[in-house]
Scaffold this motif. Structure first.
Motif, PDB file in Angstrom:
ATOM      1  N   SER A   1       0.829  -1.207   0.000  1.00  0.00           N
ATOM      2  CA  SER A   1       0.000   0.000   0.000  1.00  0.00           C
ATOM      3  C   SER A   1       0.867   1.261   0.000  1.00  0.00           C
ATOM      4  O   SER A   1       0.552   2.252  -0.671  1.00  0.00           O
ATOM      5  CB  SER A   1      -0.934   0.003   1.214  1.00  0.00           C
ATOM      6  OG  SER A   1      -0.204   0.062   2.432  1.00  0.00           O
ATOM      7  N   GLN A   2       1.977   1.225   0.729  1.00  0.00           N
ATOM      8  CA  GLN A   2       2.883   2.379   0.733  1.00  0.00           C
ATOM      9  C   GLN A   2       3.518   2.574  -0.642  1.00  0.00           C
ATOM     10  O   GLN A   2       3.739   3.714  -1.082  1.00  0.00           O
ATOM     11  CB  GLN A   2       3.976   2.189   1.788  1.00  0.00           C
ATOM     12  CG  GLN A   2       3.487   2.203   3.227  1.00  0.00           C
ATOM     13  CD  GLN A   2       2.896   3.544   3.629  1.00  0.00           C
ATOM     14  OE1 GLN A   2       3.313   4.589   3.156  1.00  0.00           O
ATOM     15  NE2 GLN A   2       1.906   3.512   4.508  1.00  0.00           N
ATOM     16  N   ASP A   3       3.795   1.472  -1.337  1.00  0.00           N
ATOM     17  CA  ASP A   3       4.349   1.575  -2.691  1.00  0.00           C
ATOM     18  C   ASP A   3       3.361   2.276  -3.631  1.00  0.00           C
ATOM     19  O   ASP A   3       3.757   3.091  -4.473  1.00  0.00           O
ATOM     20  CB  ASP A   3       4.687   0.185  -3.231  1.00  0.00           C
ATOM     21  CG  ASP A   3       5.954  -0.379  -2.597  1.00  0.00           C
ATOM     22  OD1 ASP A   3       6.735   0.423  -2.046  1.00  0.00           O
ATOM     23  OD2 ASP A   3       6.143  -1.607  -2.655  1.00  0.00           O
ATOM     24  N   VAL A   4       2.054   1.941  -3.494  1.00  0.00           N
ATOM     25  CA  VAL A   4       1.037   2.585  -4.323  1.00  0.00           C
ATOM     26  C   VAL A   4       1.003   4.092  -4.050  1.00  0.00           C
ATOM     27  O   VAL A   4       0.943   4.918  -4.976  1.00  0.00           O
ATOM     28  CB  VAL A   4      -0.342   1.945  -4.069  1.00  0.00           C
ATOM     29  CG1 VAL A   4      -1.434   2.729  -4.794  1.00  0.00           C
ATOM     30  CG2 VAL A   4      -0.352   0.496  -4.527  1.00  0.00           C
ATOM     31  N   LEU A   5       1.037   4.464  -2.760  1.00  0.00           N
ATOM     32  CA  LEU A   5       1.037   5.883  -2.408  1.00  0.00           C
ATOM     33  C   LEU A   5       2.266   6.602  -2.957  1.00  0.00           C
ATOM     34  O   LEU A   5       2.183   7.730  -3.453  1.00  0.00           O
ATOM     35  CB  LEU A   5       0.981   6.035  -0.884  1.00  0.00           C
ATOM     36  CG  LEU A   5      -0.318   5.578  -0.195  1.00  0.00           C
ATOM     37  CD1 LEU A   5      -0.179   5.698   1.312  1.00  0.00           C
ATOM     38  CD2 LEU A   5      -1.508   6.402  -0.687  1.00  0.00           C
ATOM     39  N   ILE A   6       3.408   5.940  -2.873  1.00  0.00           N
ATOM     40  CA  ILE A   6       4.637   6.551  -3.381  1.00  0.00           C
ATOM     41  C   ILE A   6       4.555   6.737  -4.894  1.00  0.00           C
ATOM     42  O   ILE A   6       4.986   7.765  -5.440  1.00  0.00           O
ATOM     43  CB  ILE A   6       5.853   5.692  -2.994  1.00  0.00           C
ATOM     44  CG1 ILE A   6       6.083   5.767  -1.469  1.00  0.00           C
ATOM     45  CG2 ILE A   6       7.105   6.148  -3.736  1.00  0.00           C
ATOM     46  CD1 ILE A   6       7.156   4.831  -0.968  1.00  0.00           C
TER      47      ILE A   6
ATOM     48  N   ASN B   1       4.749  10.217  -6.828  1.00  0.00           N
ATOM     49  CA  ASN B   1       5.750  10.414  -7.877  1.00  0.00           C
ATOM     50  C   ASN B   1       5.110  10.971  -9.146  1.00  0.00           C
ATOM     51  O   ASN B   1       5.651  11.879  -9.785  1.00  0.00           O
ATOM     52  CB  ASN B   1       6.450   9.089  -8.162  1.00  0.00           C
ATOM     53  CG  ASN B   1       7.663   9.250  -9.053  1.00  0.00           C
ATOM     54  OD1 ASN B   1       8.405  10.217  -8.923  1.00  0.00           O
ATOM     55  ND2 ASN B   1       7.877   8.309  -9.954  1.00  0.00           N
ATOM     56  N   ASP B   2       3.909  10.442  -9.490  1.00  0.00           N
ATOM     57  CA  ASP B   2       3.196  10.949 -10.667  1.00  0.00           C
ATOM     58  C   ASP B   2       2.818  12.425 -10.481  1.00  0.00           C
ATOM     59  O   ASP B   2       2.958  13.240 -11.402  1.00  0.00           O
ATOM     60  CB  ASP B   2       1.940  10.113 -10.921  1.00  0.00           C
ATOM     61  CG  ASP B   2       2.290   8.694 -11.357  1.00  0.00           C
ATOM     62  OD1 ASP B   2       3.417   8.482 -11.849  1.00  0.00           O
ATOM     63  OD2 ASP B   2       1.429   7.799 -11.203  1.00  0.00           O
ATOM     64  N   GLN B   3       2.325  12.759  -9.288  1.00  0.00           N
ATOM     65  CA  GLN B   3       1.957  14.145  -9.029  1.00  0.00           C
ATOM     66  C   GLN B   3       3.173  15.063  -9.104  1.00  0.00           C
ATOM     67  O   GLN B   3       3.084  16.191  -9.603  1.00  0.00           O
ATOM     68  CB  GLN B   3       1.297  14.253  -7.657  1.00  0.00           C
ATOM     69  CG  GLN B   3      -0.062  13.554  -7.569  1.00  0.00           C
ATOM     70  CD  GLN B   3      -0.655  13.644  -6.180  1.00  0.00           C
ATOM     71  OE1 GLN B   3      -0.119  14.324  -5.317  1.00  0.00           O
ATOM     72  NE2 GLN B   3      -1.770  12.963  -5.974  1.00  0.00           N
TER      73      GLN B   3
ATOM     74  N   HIS C   1       5.811  14.622 -10.977  1.00  0.00           N
ATOM     75  CA  HIS C   1       6.153  14.787 -12.381  1.00  0.00           C
ATOM     76  C   HIS C   1       5.214  15.796 -13.066  1.00  0.00           C
ATOM     77  O   HIS C   1       5.663  16.647 -13.855  1.00  0.00           O
ATOM     78  CB  HIS C   1       6.089  13.439 -13.097  1.00  0.00           C
ATOM     79  CG  HIS C   1       7.270  12.563 -12.831  1.00  0.00           C
ATOM     80  ND1 HIS C   1       8.573  12.980 -13.016  1.00  0.00           N
ATOM     81  CD2 HIS C   1       7.357  11.282 -12.375  1.00  0.00           C
ATOM     82  CE1 HIS C   1       9.406  12.008 -12.702  1.00  0.00           C
ATOM     83  NE2 HIS C   1       8.690  10.950 -12.302  1.00  0.00           N
ATOM     84  N   ARG C   2       3.919  15.682 -12.769  1.00  0.00           N
ATOM     85  CA  ARG C   2       2.964  16.615 -13.375  1.00  0.00           C
ATOM     86  C   ARG C   2       3.239  18.053 -12.914  1.00  0.00           C
ATOM     87  O   ARG C   2       3.204  18.997 -13.705  1.00  0.00           O
ATOM     88  CB  ARG C   2       1.526  16.205 -13.029  1.00  0.00           C
ATOM     89  CG  ARG C   2       1.077  14.941 -13.748  1.00  0.00           C
ATOM     90  CD  ARG C   2      -0.433  14.786 -13.651  1.00  0.00           C
ATOM     91  NE  ARG C   2      -0.849  14.563 -12.271  1.00  0.00           N
ATOM     92  CZ  ARG C   2      -0.983  13.353 -11.717  1.00  0.00           C
ATOM     93  NH1 ARG C   2      -0.705  12.264 -12.432  1.00  0.00           N
ATOM     94  NH2 ARG C   2      -1.389  13.223 -10.469  1.00  0.00           N
ATOM     95  N   THR C   3       3.486  18.226 -11.636  1.00  0.00           N
ATOM     96  CA  THR C   3       3.782  19.556 -11.107  1.00  0.00           C
ATOM     97  C   THR C   3       5.054  20.119 -11.722  1.00  0.00           C
ATOM     98  O   THR C   3       5.122  21.313 -12.083  1.00  0.00           O
ATOM     99  CB  THR C   3       3.927  19.496  -9.572  1.00  0.00           C
ATOM    100  OG1 THR C   3       2.718  18.961  -9.009  1.00  0.00           O
ATOM    101  CG2 THR C   3       4.186  20.867  -8.995  1.00  0.00           C
ATOM    102  N   ASP C   4       6.059  19.264 -11.865  1.00  0.00           N
ATOM    103  CA  ASP C   4       7.309  19.710 -12.474  1.00  0.00           C
ATOM    104  C   ASP C   4       7.078  20.153 -13.921  1.00  0.00           C
ATOM    105  O   ASP C   4       7.638  21.165 -14.378  1.00  0.00           O
ATOM    106  CB  ASP C   4       8.332  18.577 -12.425  1.00  0.00           C
ATOM    107  CG  ASP C   4       9.689  18.993 -12.960  1.00  0.00           C
ATOM    108  OD1 ASP C   4      10.311  19.895 -12.364  1.00  0.00           O
ATOM    109  OD2 ASP C   4      10.111  18.424 -13.985  1.00  0.00           O
ATOM    110  N   GLY C   5       6.220  19.436 -14.671  1.00  0.00           N
ATOM    111  CA  GLY C   5       5.901  19.823 -16.044  1.00  0.00           C
ATOM    112  C   GLY C   5       5.209  21.173 -16.103  1.00  0.00           C
ATOM    113  O   GLY C   5       5.533  22.019 -16.966  1.00  0.00           O
ATOM    114  N   ARG C   6       4.254  21.395 -15.179  1.00  0.00           N
ATOM    115  CA  ARG C   6       3.560  22.685 -15.154  1.00  0.00           C
ATOM    116  C   ARG C   6       4.525  23.825 -14.813  1.00  0.00           C
ATOM    117  O   ARG C   6       4.453  24.925 -15.392  1.00  0.00           O
ATOM    118  CB  ARG C   6       2.410  22.646 -14.144  1.00  0.00           C
ATOM    119  CG  ARG C   6       1.229  21.810 -14.601  1.00  0.00           C
ATOM    120  CD  ARG C   6      -0.010  22.108 -13.777  1.00  0.00           C
ATOM    121  NE  ARG C   6       0.173  21.730 -12.389  1.00  0.00           N
ATOM    122  CZ  ARG C   6      -0.174  20.529 -11.893  1.00  0.00           C
ATOM    123  NH1 ARG C   6      -0.689  19.607 -12.685  1.00  0.00           N
ATOM    124  NH2 ARG C   6      -0.006  20.259 -10.614  1.00  0.00           N
TER     125      ARG C   6
END
Length: 237
Positions: A176-181, A185-187, A189-194
């Motif tokens: 479950s912690q892996d899923v949260l991580i 990580n996806d968020q 990456h998206r924030t970095d793109g913006r």
């Protein structure tokens, strides 16, 4: 600290077993009717009882430590093998102290390997607690010992089962912690793109702002030139 205490108790119990074997060999050098033989026999009986008691405490303390998860499963298995070695030594001490033949030895230890000579140390005095028992009583004694061993194995099985369930729970929590991580990580990456897009926009606006200032300056200069040309110059006559 508790683990160190257990290892200290183990070392003391192992040393006591070694002393017992040495005393049995020493007693074998004396005549059965001598005072030295009698004295050594009394000491051996006393130390044998102490050895069995210490061994029982080691088993109980190991089960408590395992049930409370104070030590790892691998350490539990290692210490169980250490206890098994002490149990084997206990059987050797008992075998060395008997005074009857192979029939009683087989009854007391069914399914285990016996010595072809009956006693490798040459001593065959039976423990005092079993000296006056007949075969039926010995069989009952054997059943009691087996039942105690079964209870100990059952308790150890429960401990292993609890530790297995705990390992499964930990594995599920890690998943479950892996899923949260991964989501985090996806968020990121998206924030970095913006952020990168907005940075490019700011640079474009900054360049446009600089060009606009130049345009305004050119227009002002042009108007000034027109005004100078259009207004007649009145000089002195």
């Amino acid at each position: 600290m508790a683990g160190d205490m257990w290892l200290n108790d183990y070392d003391a119990c192992s040393l006591l077993g070694q002393e017992l074997m040495e005393q049995i060999n020493e007693r074998n050098k004396h005549a059965r009717t001598s005072s030295a033989y009698t004295k050594l026999s009394a000491q051996i009986r006393s130390k044998s009882r102490q050895y069995i008691s210490d061994l029982g405490k080691l088993k109980q303390n190991l089960m408590r430590a395992s049930a409370s998860y104070h030590i790892t499963q691998r350490e539990v298995e290692r210490r169980q093998r250490m206890i098994d070695a002490l149990v084997t030594k206990e059987k050797q001490i008992e075998q060395a102290s008997r005074n009857e033949g192979q029939s009683r030895s087989l009854l007391l230890s069914p399914g285990t390997e016996t010595y072809s000579t009956g006693d490798p140390w040459g001593m065959n005095e039976e423990p005092e607690a079993l000296r006056d028992l007949n075969n039926q009583d010995l069989h009952q004694h054997q059943q009691v010992v087996i039942q105690e061993q079964d209870r100990g194995l059952e308790a150890l099985s429960h401990v292993v089962g609890r530790q297995k369930q705990m390992a499964i729970d930990i594995g599920n929590e890690v998943d479950s912690q892996d899923v949260l991580i991964d989501d985090l990580n996806d968020q990121v990456h998206r924030t970095d793109g913006r952020i990168q897009r907005e940075t490019r926009h700011i640079k474009i606006i900054d360049r446009k702002s600089g060009a606009c200032c130049y345009y305004i300056l050119i227009v002002v200069l042009f108007i000034a030139i027109v005004v100078i040309v259009a207004v007649p110059y009145h000089g002195k006559p």
